[in-house]
Design a protein around this motif. Structure first.
Motif: not given
Length: 197
Positions: A151-152, A166-167, A189-192
């Motif tokens: 999400a930037g 995006r995916l 959940r994004e694993a950033f």
């Protein structure tokens, strides 16, 4: 004089109560979601080894692994015939969800949902390493998703339908998929915090 002091205190209490009830419910929900996201992030960072243990238990992954393999290509990987079949993770006793880490990509909108490809990863010293398991899953467009980098760089909550564009491409974004006791994905959940190799 005593009555006036009591009246002042009563009026101050009423004013404080009015300020508390003037806070919109949405703001309270946003705070609760943010607190929940921070707790999950801390728990994921602390228990990164738990996912590796679950992968060992479920997939029979060997603990003796060769050095890091080549980085995944931007093209769609093809599962090998010798790769273990995908088995949805099951929550541990007392837990609500079990997580699977993986690249989520190749999103396609269908009549009944959004189909995505998941290239399963395992954690190894803070890095995400492919396991060789690739599978597809169809999710509701309303599936909740916690994002940050996708999400930037701004943490927030969204729905899967808002991330389809995006995916669509190849593997780029790493997510934790939360499975319930019946093997259904309840959220992403994004694993950033992981470094993808």
């Amino acid at each position: 004089m005593v009555d006036e002091t009591g009246l002042d205190e009563h009026l101050a209490d009423l004013a404080a109560e009015g300020r508390r009830s003037a806070v919109p419910m949405a703001a309270e929900q946003i705070r609760v979601l943010g607190d929940r996201r921070r707790r999950r992030k801390r728990a994921a960072q602390v228990s990164g080894g738990v996912l590796l243990a679950a992968a060992v238990a479920v997939g029979g992954v060997s603990l003796v692994l060769p050095g890091p393999g080549p980085a995944p290509s931007a093209t769609e990987p093809t599962p090998s015939r010798s790769a273990p079949a995908f088995v949805p993770p099951t929550p541990a006793p007392g837990e609500e969800y079990a997580g699977e880490i993986g690249y989520v990509y190749n999103a396609t909108v269908l009549a009944d949902g959004v189909r995505v490809t998941v290239q399963q990863l395992r954690t190894e010293r803070g890095s995400a390493v492919p396991t060789g398991v690739v599978h597809e899953v169809t999710l509701s467009p309303q599936t909740p998703v916690e994002v940050e980098q996708a999400a930037g760089g701004k943490p927030g909550d969204t729905r899967l339908e808002e991330l389809v564009d995006r995916l669509r491409g190849g593997p780029r974004w790493v997510f934790v998929l939360d499975y319930d006791g019946e093997g259904r994905v309840q959220s992403l959940r994004e694993a950033f915090w992981l470094t993808a190799e």
